[in-house]
Design a protein around this motif. Structure first.
Motif: not given
Length: 421
Positions: A235-241
């Motif tokens: 599972x991954x995550x990223x700050x929107x900008x």
């Protein structure tokens, strides 16, 4: 709170390591990567790839979605999910189920304002193991997560949100934990970039946001929230900008992919709306264990159209081998079923969609298939049986029919053809 504080200190240390890595490491394109993070240097990449549809998807079959008065789909397909038991389509009229051979089963959720109906703004996630559809509605009943059992085809009791209101994203982190984020434009006092809760609505833990964005109309600084990504492994995550994709390890964000952008050194990241020349990176929402396609988009301004204006981007596409971090820039993409070639930086290329259940699909409008020239000279790299199936489908296909799906598996041995092994 003590545990959250300790994790926050650990997260700050990770960000410090990330910044050192970002500015000191210079991995040459095509070099061997032994561990993450994978660093993609777009400006100095010399590997250009002429990609074909058959390079990314195999073991294919074509599935026309049945067209009836009840099953007519709208133009905008918001969410498509393919399993070995059903095909789910979420469009601007509601959520429909089709069988694996395209037969219409029924509409399971309507769009509207009534109980159990969806507003036009929502996000969805499917649990592969349990066949449960989780829906985050941005406007209807924003205090709960709607749950629909796809096996029994019935609504389940909703899950209470630990933070009521508009969520930006959600996914099932494990069998008993839901990961969520607030809306990307929230400016309230909630400090979390993302958080975890249980199925009873209890807040479990969260990761404090360390990134901000700025609204240009009033120079208001707001916290950035995160978006989720997933494949069959992680599972991954990223700050929107921001430009870094992280692997989620409970309350740790482990840097996984860093795309080096010159504009991040010359423009203010996170401007809403963006400044001309600002770059953003878009990762595949769901994926496979073998490869990933990343879109690097440079904002060039707004272009007037019939509804007001649209954002204009110049695009660069990167093909990444997830096994070793080797990558190349996609110079062109050829659909060797229809013969269509994409290669302009001003257009948004369409690639097969990979899923965490190791299935892939590609969507065709009926009129696109009917427009294939009989004397199409494109190299036919798919098995001949697939082209024969296409000819049979075209005999009864009408321009107004529902889309046709090309369904298959993501290709494992793609890397050798492009020097990415």
């Amino acid at each position: 709170m003590k545990a959250v504080y300790q994790y926050s200190i650990k997260l700050l240390f990770i960000f410090w390591i990330l910044n050192v890595t970002f500015f000191s490491c210079k991995n040459s394109p095509g070099s061997s990567h032994n561990s993450v993070p994978y660093i993609i240097d777009i400006e100095n990449c010399k590997t250009l790839i002429n990609l074909r549809l058959s390079d990314l998807i195999d073991s294919c079959t074509l599935v026309p979605l049945e067209t009836t008065n009840e099953s007519i789909l709208g133009d905008g397909l918001r969410y498509v999910y393919v399993s070995d038991e059903f095909i789910l389509i979420d469009d601007n009229r509601g959520v429909c189920l089709f069988s694996v051979d395209g037969r219409f089963i029924g509409k399971i959720i309507n769009q509207g304002r009534g109980p159990g109906e969806l507003s036009i703004g929502h996000t969805a996630y499917i649990s592969d193991d349990e066949d449960i559809l989780f829906i985050n509605d941005l406007f209807n009943n924003t205090g709960d997560i709607m749950c629909y059992n796809l096996k029994s085809r019935s609504l389940m009791p909703p899950v209470t949100k630990c933070f009521p209101g508009q969520w930006g994203d959600l996914m099932l982190y494990n069998d008993s934990v839901i990961a969520g984020t607030l809306s990307g434009i929230d400016s309230d006092s909630n400090p979390f970039a993302m958080f975890y809760q249980d199925f009873r609505g209890n807040f479990l833990s969260g990761i404090h946001s360390r990134r901000t964005s700025i609204r240009t109309n009033n120079q208001e600084e707001v916290l950035q929230r995160m978006q989720f990504y997933y494949d069959g492994v992680n599972k991954y995550a990223k700050y929107i900008y921001d430009d870094t994709l992280f692997i989620l390890k409970d309350l740790e964000l482990v840097p996984y992919i860093i795309v080096q952008n010159i504009s991040l050194r010359t423009n203010t990241p996170g401007m809403i709306p963006p400044e001309a020349g600002t770059e953003r990176n878009f990762f595949e929402k769901s994926g496979n264990p073998y490869f990933m396609i990343i879109r690097n988009a440079t904002f060039e301004g707004f272009v007037p159209n019939s509804t007001g204006s649209r954002a204009d981007y110049r695009n660069i596409y990167i093909l990444l081998n997830k096994a070793n971090g080797k990558y190349g820039i996609i110079n062109s993409f050829t659909d060797d079923l229809t013969g269509k070639v994409q290669g302009s930086s001003s257009e948004t290329m369409s690639f097969p969609v990979s899923q965490a259940n190791n299935m892939s699909f590609f969507i065709y409008n009926s009129r696109d298939l009917l427009g294939i020239s009989p004397d199409n000279k494109v190299n036919r790299n798919f098995p001949q049986s697939l082209y024969e199936q296409l000819d049979v489908i075209k005999d009864t296909l009408r321009e107004t029919d529902n889309p046709v799906l090309l369904i298959g598996k993501p290709t494992k041995d793609f890397a050798t053809s492009f020097g990415l092994q």
